[in-house]
Design a protein around this motif. Sequence first.
Motif, PDB file in Angstrom:
ATOM      1  N   LEU A 119      17.680  38.924   0.256  1.00 33.14           N
ATOM      2  CA  LEU A 119      16.838  39.057   1.434  1.00 33.14           C
ATOM      3  C   LEU A 119      16.334  40.490   1.485  1.00 33.14           C
ATOM      4  CD1 LEU A 119      19.110  37.215   4.033  1.00 33.14           C
ATOM      5  CD2 LEU A 119      17.254  36.251   2.669  1.00 33.14           C
ATOM      6  N   HIS A 120      15.183  40.660   2.092  1.00 31.72           N
ATOM      7  CA  HIS A 120      14.597  41.995   2.203  1.00 31.72           C
ATOM      8  C   HIS A 120      14.448  42.316   3.676  1.00 31.72           C
ATOM      9  CE1 HIS A 120      11.517  45.166   1.599  1.00 31.72           C
ATOM     10  NE2 HIS A 120      12.312  45.429   0.589  1.00 31.72           N
ATOM     11  N   ASP A 121      14.786  43.533   4.019  1.00 28.58           N
ATOM     12  CA  ASP A 121      14.711  43.996   5.405  1.00 28.58           C
ATOM     13  C   ASP A 121      13.664  45.105   5.469  1.00 28.58           C
ATOM     14  OD1 ASP A 121      15.314  44.447   8.071  1.00 28.58           O
ATOM     15  OD2 ASP A 121      17.085  45.661   7.639  1.00 28.58           O
ATOM     16  N   PRO A 122      12.367  44.725   5.486  1.00 26.72           N
ATOM     17  CA  PRO A 122      11.307  45.711   5.300  1.00 26.72           C
ATOM     18  C   PRO A 122      11.287  46.843   6.322  1.00 26.72           C
ATOM     19  CG  PRO A 122      10.385  43.625   6.038  1.00 26.72           C
ATOM     20  CD  PRO A 122      11.848  43.393   5.745  1.00 26.72           C
ATOM     21  N   GLY A 123      11.526  46.559   7.581  1.00 26.46           N
ATOM     22  CA  GLY A 123      11.459  47.615   8.587  1.00 26.46           C
ATOM     23  C   GLY A 123      12.808  48.120   9.039  1.00 26.46           C
ATOM     24  N   GLY A 124      13.877  47.629   8.416  1.00 26.01           N
ATOM     25  CA  GLY A 124      15.215  48.057   8.811  1.00 26.01           C
ATOM     26  C   GLY A 124      15.714  47.432  10.099  1.00 26.01           C
ATOM     27  N   VAL A 125      15.017  46.387  10.574  1.00 28.30           N
ATOM     28  CA  VAL A 125      15.406  45.745  11.835  1.00 28.30           C
ATOM     29  C   VAL A 125      16.783  45.095  11.710  1.00 28.30           C
ATOM     30  CG1 VAL A 125      14.801  43.908  13.474  1.00 28.30           C
ATOM     31  CG2 VAL A 125      13.024  45.394  12.530  1.00 28.30           C
TER      32      VAL A 125
END
Length: 185
Positions: A119-125
Amino acid sequence: MTNTPVPYWMRAWAMACLLLAAIPAWASPPASGDVPPQALGDDAKGKPVNLTELRGKVVIVTFWASWCGPCRKELPILAHLQQVVGEDALQVYAVNWGEPRREVNRLIRQRGWPKLDYLHDPGGVLAEQFGIVAVPHMFIVGRDGTIAHAHRGYSEASLPRIMQQVIEALPEEVRNRQAGAAAGN
């Protein structure tokens, strides 16, 4: 009434206080017994991943980065454990922390890279919801949907103990079945 100039240090201090108040507080990581954030984002096929739908399984949510040595050691171990135990009882999600999606995708498509659900957490949310400030950081979610164990900043030497905790979280019938004999096989 006279206008007295406000000293520079007082203006700087007031500005710093305003800036600090504007920064959102970083969540503290969920601990054993807590219910973790349920929505983990979308998988590689665009399907939403929600821990609520995985109750009854042991789920590992591990935050990693390509530059993190212990992370790169744990991912193949987790992939092998998931393969041996079977996805009917164990699900591993490897959440990349803070790296460009293109670079991560290029890395995980490489030959020999561990087969996991990335999984990728693009904005660090998601990282913020989980209180991530460093990697590696792993959460073992029990079959009841609560955190069974949380590990932050561990070394390669800790992995056998962590894997033992994962195995102990599995139901007895899964621990006792033959390796690779997932339900339905």
